[in-house]
Scaffold this motif. Sequence first.
Motif, PDB file in Angstrom:
ATOM      1  N   THR A   1       0.856  -1.132  -0.107  1.00 17.13           N
ATOM      2  CA  THR A   1       0.038  -0.131   0.184  1.00 17.13           C
ATOM      3  C   THR A   1       0.757   1.230  -0.030  1.00 17.13           C
ATOM      4  O   THR A   1       0.590   2.166  -0.661  1.00 17.13           O
ATOM      5  CB  THR A   1      -0.848   0.021   1.174  1.00 17.13           C
ATOM      6  OG1 THR A   1      -1.659  -1.321   1.197  1.00 17.13           O
ATOM      7  CG2 THR A   1      -2.018   1.083   1.312  1.00 17.13           C
ATOM      8  N   ALA A   2       1.904   1.341   0.827  1.00 17.12           N
ATOM      9  CA  ALA A   2       2.705   2.579   0.794  1.00 17.12           C
ATOM     10  C   ALA A   2       3.445   2.622  -0.399  1.00 17.12           C
ATOM     11  O   ALA A   2       3.669   3.868  -0.983  1.00 17.12           O
ATOM     12  CB  ALA A   2       3.924   2.418   1.949  1.00 17.12           C
ATOM     13  N   LEU A   3       4.141   1.548  -1.045  1.00 18.28           N
ATOM     14  CA  LEU A   3       4.578   1.595  -2.517  1.00 18.28           C
ATOM     15  C   LEU A   3       3.815   2.060  -3.507  1.00 18.28           C
ATOM     16  O   LEU A   3       4.167   2.956  -4.231  1.00 18.28           O
ATOM     17  CB  LEU A   3       5.337   0.338  -2.779  1.00 18.28           C
ATOM     18  CG  LEU A   3       6.386  -0.062  -1.890  1.00 18.28           C
ATOM     19  CD1 LEU A   3       6.864  -1.596  -2.341  1.00 18.28           C
ATOM     20  CD2 LEU A   3       7.740   0.902  -1.925  1.00 18.28           C
ATOM     21  N   PHE A   4       2.481   1.628  -3.556  1.00 23.89           N
ATOM     22  CA  PHE A   4       1.464   2.107  -4.285  1.00 23.89           C
ATOM     23  C   PHE A   4       1.318   3.566  -4.055  1.00 23.89           C
ATOM     24  O   PHE A   4       0.977   4.125  -5.190  1.00 23.89           O
ATOM     25  CB  PHE A   4       0.216   1.258  -4.205  1.00 23.89           C
ATOM     26  CG  PHE A   4      -0.593   1.286  -5.333  1.00 23.89           C
ATOM     27  CD1 PHE A   4      -0.222   0.729  -6.446  1.00 23.89           C
ATOM     28  CD2 PHE A   4      -2.131   1.510  -5.017  1.00 23.89           C
ATOM     29  CE1 PHE A   4      -1.250   0.880  -7.679  1.00 23.89           C
ATOM     30  CE2 PHE A   4      -2.716   1.647  -6.327  1.00 23.89           C
ATOM     31  CZ  PHE A   4      -2.570   1.370  -7.585  1.00 23.89           C
ATOM     32  N   ALA A   5       1.019   3.887  -3.047  1.00 28.00           N
ATOM     33  CA  ALA A   5       0.724   5.209  -2.467  1.00 28.00           C
ATOM     34  C   ALA A   5       1.860   6.204  -2.920  1.00 28.00           C
ATOM     35  O   ALA A   5       1.790   7.343  -3.603  1.00 28.00           O
ATOM     36  CB  ALA A   5       0.389   5.505  -0.970  1.00 28.00           C
ATOM     37  N   LEU A   6       3.122   5.736  -2.651  1.00 27.42           N
ATOM     38  CA  LEU A   6       4.439   6.611  -3.268  1.00 27.42           C
ATOM     39  C   LEU A   6       4.241   6.654  -4.752  1.00 27.42           C
ATOM     40  O   LEU A   6       4.638   7.693  -5.514  1.00 27.42           O
ATOM     41  CB  LEU A   6       5.563   5.769  -2.714  1.00 27.42           C
ATOM     42  CG  LEU A   6       6.811   6.538  -3.257  1.00 27.42           C
ATOM     43  CD1 LEU A   6       6.982   7.748  -2.741  1.00 27.42           C
ATOM     44  CD2 LEU A   6       8.077   5.518  -2.784  1.00 27.42           C
TER      45      LEU A   6
ATOM     46  N   ALA B   1      -4.468   5.212  -1.858  1.00 22.50           N
ATOM     47  CA  ALA B   1      -3.984   4.121  -0.738  1.00 22.50           C
ATOM     48  C   ALA B   1      -4.999   3.266  -0.067  1.00 22.50           C
ATOM     49  O   ALA B   1      -4.857   2.389   0.186  1.00 22.50           O
ATOM     50  CB  ALA B   1      -3.080   5.157   0.127  1.00 22.50           C
ATOM     51  N   LEU B   2      -6.157   4.189   0.063  1.00 18.44           N
ATOM     52  CA  LEU B   2      -7.308   3.463   0.734  1.00 18.44           C
ATOM     53  C   LEU B   2      -7.738   2.295   0.044  1.00 18.44           C
ATOM     54  O   LEU B   2      -7.919   1.201   0.519  1.00 18.44           O
ATOM     55  CB  LEU B   2      -8.042   4.658   1.109  1.00 18.44           C
ATOM     56  CG  LEU B   2      -9.685   4.209   1.757  1.00 18.44           C
ATOM     57  CD1 LEU B   2      -9.044   3.323   3.218  1.00 18.44           C
ATOM     58  CD2 LEU B   2     -10.521   5.151   2.232  1.00 18.44           C
ATOM     59  N   LEU B   3      -8.235   2.473  -1.215  1.00 19.77           N
ATOM     60  CA  LEU B   3      -8.663   1.604  -2.048  1.00 19.77           C
ATOM     61  C   LEU B   3      -7.536   0.604  -2.362  1.00 19.77           C
ATOM     62  O   LEU B   3      -7.950  -0.466  -2.535  1.00 19.77           O
ATOM     63  CB  LEU B   3      -8.868   2.110  -3.443  1.00 19.77           C
ATOM     64  CG  LEU B   3     -10.096   3.209  -3.539  1.00 19.77           C
ATOM     65  CD1 LEU B   3     -10.464   3.893  -4.966  1.00 19.77           C
ATOM     66  CD2 LEU B   3     -11.453   2.516  -3.055  1.00 19.77           C
ATOM     67  N   GLY B   4      -6.307   0.894  -2.683  1.00 13.49           N
ATOM     68  CA  GLY B   4      -5.140  -0.145  -2.559  1.00 13.49           C
ATOM     69  C   GLY B   4      -5.024  -1.084  -1.286  1.00 13.49           C
ATOM     70  O   GLY B   4      -5.022  -2.264  -1.563  1.00 13.49           O
ATOM     71  N   PHE B   5      -5.391  -0.428  -0.437  1.00  9.78           N
ATOM     72  CA  PHE B   5      -5.169  -1.548   0.982  1.00  9.78           C
ATOM     73  C   PHE B   5      -6.332  -2.190   1.326  1.00  9.78           C
ATOM     74  O   PHE B   5      -6.057  -3.438   1.322  1.00  9.78           O
ATOM     75  CB  PHE B   5      -5.248  -0.385   2.040  1.00  9.78           C
ATOM     76  CG  PHE B   5      -5.325  -0.940   3.576  1.00  9.78           C
ATOM     77  CD1 PHE B   5      -4.052  -1.348   4.131  1.00  9.78           C
ATOM     78  CD2 PHE B   5      -6.638  -1.243   4.339  1.00  9.78           C
ATOM     79  CE1 PHE B   5      -4.141  -2.159   5.448  1.00  9.78           C
ATOM     80  CE2 PHE B   5      -6.661  -1.757   5.524  1.00  9.78           C
ATOM     81  CZ  PHE B   5      -5.220  -2.349   6.011  1.00  9.78           C
ATOM     82  N   LEU B   6      -7.769  -1.936   0.723  1.00  7.35           N
ATOM     83  CA  LEU B   6      -8.698  -2.659   0.883  1.00  7.35           C
ATOM     84  C   LEU B   6      -8.673  -3.754  -0.330  1.00  7.35           C
ATOM     85  O   LEU B   6      -9.085  -4.873  -0.050  1.00  7.35           O
ATOM     86  CB  LEU B   6     -10.079  -1.853   0.634  1.00  7.35           C
ATOM     87  CG  LEU B   6     -10.488  -0.748   1.567  1.00  7.35           C
ATOM     88  CD1 LEU B   6     -11.608   0.093   1.211  1.00  7.35           C
ATOM     89  CD2 LEU B   6     -10.684  -1.258   3.064  1.00  7.35           C
ATOM     90  N   LEU B   7      -8.231  -3.427  -1.471  1.00 12.66           N
ATOM     91  CA  LEU B   7      -8.140  -4.423  -2.480  1.00 12.66           C
ATOM     92  C   LEU B   7      -7.136  -5.500  -2.174  1.00 12.66           C
ATOM     93  O   LEU B   7      -7.090  -6.656  -2.227  1.00 12.66           O
ATOM     94  CB  LEU B   7      -7.758  -3.857  -3.851  1.00 12.66           C
ATOM     95  CG  LEU B   7      -8.894  -2.797  -4.232  1.00 12.66           C
ATOM     96  CD1 LEU B   7      -8.494  -2.314  -5.610  1.00 12.66           C
ATOM     97  CD2 LEU B   7     -10.162  -3.700  -4.745  1.00 12.66           C
TER      98      LEU B   7
END
Length: 475
Positions: A18-23, A188-194
């Motif tokens: 999630t952190a890498l996706f948000a970055l 980041a939120l959607l990535g975390f949930l997915l």
Amino acid sequence: MSPPAPAVGGWTLTTRVTALFALMTSLVVTGLGFYLDRSAGQALSQRADQALIGRVEHFRNLMHDLYNVEQMEQRPALFESMMGNEQDVRIFRRQGEAPFIQSNPDHLTPPAMTPLPVGSPVSSASLRTSQRADGVRVRWVSALADVGKGGDTVEIIAAYVMVQEARMMRSYRWRIAGAAAAAVVLTALLGFLLLRRGLQPLEAMSRRAAQITPDHLSARLDQEGMPAELRRVALSFNAMLDRLEAGYAHLAQFSGDLAHEIRTPINVLMGQSQVALGQRRSPEEYEQVLESNVEELQRLSRIVENILFLAQADHAALAVERSALDLAEELGRITDYFEGIADERGMRFDVQAAGQCQANLIMWRRAVSNLVINAVRYGQAESTIRILAESDGEGSRIMVENRSEDVTAQAMARMFDRFYRGDRSRSAFTESNGLGLAIVKAIMALHGGTAAVECPAPGWIRFSLRFPSAAAVPP
């Protein structure tokens, strides 16, 4: 069940991804924001330049329609009202004289400029740039214009102060920053949930793996309903568990067989010694007991020696130095050595050998001797043991055949296992400890060859060894 191991560094896989996706999203959105900001700034700058160029050309046309400069001096408000912003600069002057019309609310100092000649069109390349104290960009231009038909020439110095554009860009940047921040947070939120949902099969796999213990090695990971990537992982993991279960069962069998093999000579030693110590004996009787004990100790020594050899072979601790061996000569020596034992059972050897073999002499003799003594011990009495050897470009092959009772495929599959012996051999007295064929297999593995057993015809059993050629042996 043991508790799950803590995540390395306190970060779970979901959090890391999630952190890498948000970055990644932040970098992409930030880059897009910079591109949009630059594009909007360039568009506004071009619009300001066109407005300034258009007004200066309009001034030139107006001056051309006038009769003289005095008309301009008499009507300054007409020119002062044509620049748009209150901060814009309008300066009209004869060359070398003081301005007769001047509007410069911020008292800006014009940069060094060469006036465009009369008749030269004003373009963006003719403009110059400066900045106010507050950082607002100012676009300047200087051009000469004819006034009427009197031949007077006036220098026009005009500037466009980009106040409105600066406000628009400031507001636009705040909007871009807000949109970028919202996009990063939402992504980041959607990535975390997915990720949480997508990694549920991995969590299920982890819970299933935690249930696998030495007492439950038969448990396997469920491959149904898993993504293709995790299905391949589960397949590999299950294959590994199959190997571990087989190895664990083999180790348990090996431990039991080892205990059985060692227990027998130890019990014999203890029994004979206790009987001998039960009462006083003659020196001859003590000597017989000692001789019997030495035989049992030698049996123990052979078992230990064989086990050490197999352990070294399993860890590839033995260096195999190969040399060319004459098959006929070496097989003749082995049959001569075992001829006396074979005669006791009325057995004879039929040797047909030709060619050479690339192998370690000591190991080769040990492997072939084990096959020959195995044929002598378990072959039918008053029969012939056939030994065939040949060589070709791929290596050499040695076959030892003897008449025997029919052997099942299950028994042949286990003959090279350690401590394996048939029921008849376990019930009968024999010097074998069930390690001879296992040593043969280990020696062949060290040479990069193979050992096999088959029934070429009813009532016959054949053991074959395949040694690779010198060219096939890795350096």
